[in-house]
Design an enzyme around this catalytic site. Structure first.
Site, PDB file in Angstrom:
ATOM      1  N   TRP A  69     -17.678 -38.576  25.417  1.00 23.15           N
ATOM      2  CA  TRP A  69     -17.113 -38.707  26.762  1.00 23.15           C
ATOM      3  C   TRP A  69     -17.960 -37.981  27.796  1.00 23.15           C
ATOM      4  O   TRP A  69     -18.201 -38.495  28.888  1.00 23.15           O
ATOM      5  CB  TRP A  69     -15.654 -38.239  26.785  1.00 23.15           C
ATOM      6  CG  TRP A  69     -14.809 -39.162  25.960  1.00 23.15           C
ATOM      7  CD1 TRP A  69     -14.296 -38.905  24.724  1.00 23.15           C
ATOM      8  CD2 TRP A  69     -14.465 -40.521  26.272  1.00 23.15           C
ATOM      9  NE1 TRP A  69     -13.634 -40.022  24.258  1.00 23.15           N
ATOM     10  CE2 TRP A  69     -13.712 -41.019  25.182  1.00 23.15           C
ATOM     11  CE3 TRP A  69     -14.702 -41.354  27.363  1.00 23.15           C
ATOM     12  CZ2 TRP A  69     -13.205 -42.328  25.158  1.00 23.15           C
ATOM     13  CZ3 TRP A  69     -14.189 -42.653  27.338  1.00 23.15           C
ATOM     14  CH2 TRP A  69     -13.463 -43.123  26.254  1.00 23.15           C
ATOM     15  N   ASP A 140     -13.040 -32.806  32.393  1.00 28.82           N
ATOM     16  CA  ASP A 140     -12.269 -33.934  31.872  1.00 28.82           C
ATOM     17  C   ASP A 140     -11.328 -33.364  30.818  1.00 28.82           C
ATOM     18  O   ASP A 140     -11.760 -32.922  29.766  1.00 28.82           O
ATOM     19  CB  ASP A 140     -13.228 -34.960  31.265  1.00 28.82           C
ATOM     20  CG  ASP A 140     -12.508 -36.145  30.628  1.00 28.82           C
ATOM     21  OD1 ASP A 140     -11.260 -36.161  30.611  1.00 28.82           O
ATOM     22  OD2 ASP A 140     -13.214 -37.055  30.144  1.00 28.82           O
ATOM     23  N   LYS A 164      -2.756 -39.498  26.331  1.00 30.43           N
ATOM     24  CA  LYS A 164      -2.712 -38.699  25.111  1.00 30.43           C
ATOM     25  C   LYS A 164      -1.453 -37.832  25.060  1.00 30.43           C
ATOM     26  O   LYS A 164      -0.707 -37.876  24.098  1.00 30.43           O
ATOM     27  CB  LYS A 164      -3.959 -37.805  25.003  1.00 30.43           C
ATOM     28  CG  LYS A 164      -5.271 -38.566  24.966  1.00 30.43           C
ATOM     29  CD  LYS A 164      -5.319 -39.650  23.909  1.00 30.43           C
ATOM     30  CE  LYS A 164      -6.689 -40.306  23.823  1.00 30.43           C
ATOM     31  NZ  LYS A 164      -6.673 -41.509  22.985  1.00 30.43           N
TER      32      LYS A 164
END
Lengths: 329, 329
Positions: A69, A140, A164
C-alpha cells in the site's frame, strides 16, 4: 423511512453524520484544529488527493515503503509532486519497519508518508517516525483505524477506508489539520479538494449515507466498550494468542515479520510447503473459519483479526493450528 | 455472512457484481462494445473524470446547460479541456431545452454534454441532440436512469449516480464505449482512469459492495416488472396525473417548464405566494407526504416521483392539491 430513502440535507441525516463525527472525535480525542471528512473512493483516491492538496508540483514528499500500500501511494504521488522513497523493505519482502536512524529524510519535504499497518504483509508501526518541524507526518490507517488510541496531534493528515474496522466499504475518513486545507493545486478535481468538503461538512454532493450511518453505529459501540484503550487491550490479547501459538510451534508455523512490528490486525504465517498450507486452509474452512488464504501477491496464510473478530474466533484458530500440527509431525 | 463482511475478491461477491452488470445490460440493451463500470464519488466525480478521459487539454467540449447540474459539469470540465457553453437556459430560469436548430455546436468538439434530466428544474430531454460524426454525445442521467428505455448506441458515455432510481447513494454507473477507454490525460488520478476500472472489472480497489448488491436487486426487480418499457408506461401515467392536475387548476398551480420537456421524474410547481406554498407543504407533511419543498436554490414545490414512488402516492398528492385549492378560492 430508512436511512437510504432520506434526503441527505434533511435534519434526520444531519444528526446522523454529526453524531458519527462527534463520537469519532471522542474516540480518537481529535483536537479542535483538525477537520474530520467523510469521503468516497477508498484510500486509493487519497493517494492522489493528498499530494494534490498538500503539495505544489515542485514540493517533495517522502515515503517509507513497508508494503504494497505504501508503494502504491508513492507511485500515485509522483504524478503531482516529487515523490521520494526514503526507505523500502522490498528486498526483505516487507518484514520490518525502519528505526529513526535508518531514515534519510529529505530536508524541506512537505510530508512523510507511512502506512500504519500493511494489511498484506502484517507489519504495523508501534511508534511513529519523527519528522523535521517543516515536514508533516501523513498516515494511511485503513487497516488499523480505531484498533487502538492514536495521538492525532502528531499527524498532519490521517486517512482510512472504513471497511476493515468501522463500517461497510464505500466511505473513507480523512482527518486533516485545518491550516492545511485550502491550498489544493489548480487542477485538483473538485471531489478531491478538501476545502470543498470542509466548507460543506462532507455534504457537497450526496454522501454514502448508509455507510456513514453504519460507521456511526460502530463508533457508538466502540465507546460503549470502553473506548480505544479497551479495544486495544482486546486486540493485544487476541494477537498474542496467535503469535504465541506460532512461536511455540518450533518452526512448524513461521511468521516472517520481525517481532517488534507484528501487526495486531493481520497475522501472516507460512508452513513448510504450499500444499500443506492449502490443506490447513481447507480443513479450517470445513470448521467454519474462512478467508485465511494469504493475499494473492504473497501466498501463505493470513489471519485478519480486526476489532470485530471475537477472542473465541482466535482461540478456535489456535486449536486448529495445534491439532493440525499434531497430525503432521 | 452478510454482503458487507465478504471479501470483494471472493466468488460470492463476484457473482453479485456480474449478475448486476448482466441485468443492467439486459434492461438497457447495452451493446457489447460498451463497458459498464461501478464507481464511487457520484456524478460530480465524473464531471472531472470525463474530460480527463476523453479529452486532451487542447480539445473542446461543448455543453448544453439546461439547469444547475449541466452548469456544474461545464465549470469543472474547464480545468481539463476547453469547455464551451453552446446553449444555456439560465436567462429564462431553466425552463426549456433547445431545438437542434438553436444549437451552435463547435466543429471538431470532442463531446457534447447534456444533463438528460435536471433534477432541480424538472426539464428532461425527450429526444437527444444530434452531433457531428466526430463529436460524442455524453449524458448525465443521474436522475432519470432506468426510468425509460435509452438507445445507448447514440452515446459515447452515459453516467448516473445510483441514488434516485437504482440504489443507495455511494455507487455511480458509467457506461462508456470501449474504444474511448485508455486515453486518459497523464495527470488523471488513478481512481478516475476508466482503463484501470475496465481492466479490473470495477474491482481495482474495494468497491461499495453493499450499494452494488442493492442496485443488482433493483435491476432484477425492474426486469421482473417487464423491463424499462413497462417502467416508462408507469412513469408517464404518474407524471400525467400530476401535470394534468396542475394544468387544470386554472393557474392556482403553475409549472414553469415548457410542456414538451417536462420531466417524468421531478415535477416543480409554484403557487401565488411563498406563504401559501409553505402552508401547502405543511399540510401535505401532516398527511405523510414529505420532501415536497423545492430545492433551496429555486424554492416552490417539487414532487420527485422516481420509479419507487407508487401511483397511489401521486394520487394522494393530487387529492391534496384539489382539496387545498378548494379551501383557498
Amino acid at each position: 423511512m430508512s436511512i437510504m430513502e432520506m434526503s441527505h440535507r434533511g435534519k434526520e441525516f444531519l444528526s446522523v453524520i454529526q453524531q458519527a463525527e462527534a463520537d469519532l472525535r471522542d474516540l480518537l480525542k481529535i483536537p479542535e484544529n483538525y477537520e474530520v471528512l467523510f469521503l468516497q473512493g477508498g484510500a486509493t483516491t487519497q493517494f492522489s488527493a493528498i499530494p494534490l492538496n498538500l503539495c505544489t508540483s515542485d514540493d517533495t514528499a517522502d515515503f517509507i515503503v513497508t508494503g504494497s500500500w505504501g508503494d502504491k501511494a508513492f507511485k500515485e504521488a509522483q504524478k503531482y509532486c516529487k515523490g521520494k522513497v526514503v526507505w523500502t523493505g522490498k528486498a526483505e519482502k516487507y518484514s520490518s519497519i525502519p528505526n529513526q536512524s535508518e531514515l534519510n529524510v529529505t530536508v524541506g519535504a512537505k510530508y512523510l508518508h507511512i502506512c500504519a499497518n500493511e494489511t498484506i504483509h502484517g507489519v504495523e508501526y508501534k511508534d511513529y517516525p519523527s519528522t523535521g518541524n517543516d515536514t508533516l507526518l501523513v498516515a494511511d490507517m485503513s487497516s488499523n483505524f480505531c484498533s487502538k488510541p492514536v495521538d492525532v496531534s502528531k499527524f498532519g493528515l490521517i486517512y482510512a477506508g472504513a471497511q476493515k474496522n468501522i463500517g461497510p466499504a464505500g466511505v473513507t475518513i480523512v482527518i486533516v489539520r485545518k491550516d492545511l486545507i485550502g491550498k489544493a493545486q489548480p487542477s485538483t478535481p473538485i471531489m478531491m479538494d478538501y476545502k470543498i468538503h470542509s466548507e460543506n461538512r462532507s455534504l457537497y454532493n450526496t454522501p454514502p449515507c448508509f455507510a456513514i450511518y453504519m460507521c456511526g453505529l460502530v463508533f457508538g459501540d466502540l465507546l460503549s466498550q470502553g473506548g480505544l484503550e479497551a479495544i486495544e487491550r482486546k486486540n493485544v490479547e487476541k494477537a498474542e494468542l496467535l503469535y504465541d501459538a506460532i512461536d511455540a510451534s518450533e518452526g512448524f508455523y513461521k511468521c516472517p515479520v520481525e517481532k517488534n512490528v507484528r501487526s495486531l490486525m493481520n497475522v501472516p504465517f507460512t508452513m513448510a510447503t504450499p500444499e500443506m498450507e492449502a490443506q490447513f486452509i481447507k480443513e479450517a474452512s470445513a470448521q467454519g473459519m474462512v478467508q485465511l488464504k494469504g493475499h494473492r501477491s504473497v501466498g501463505g496464510i493470513r489471519a485478519s483479526i480486526y476489532n470485530a473478530m471475537p477472542r473465541a474466533g482466535v482461540e478456535r484458530l489456535v486449536a486448529h493450528m495445534k491439532a493440525f500440527q499434531a497430525r503432521h509431525i
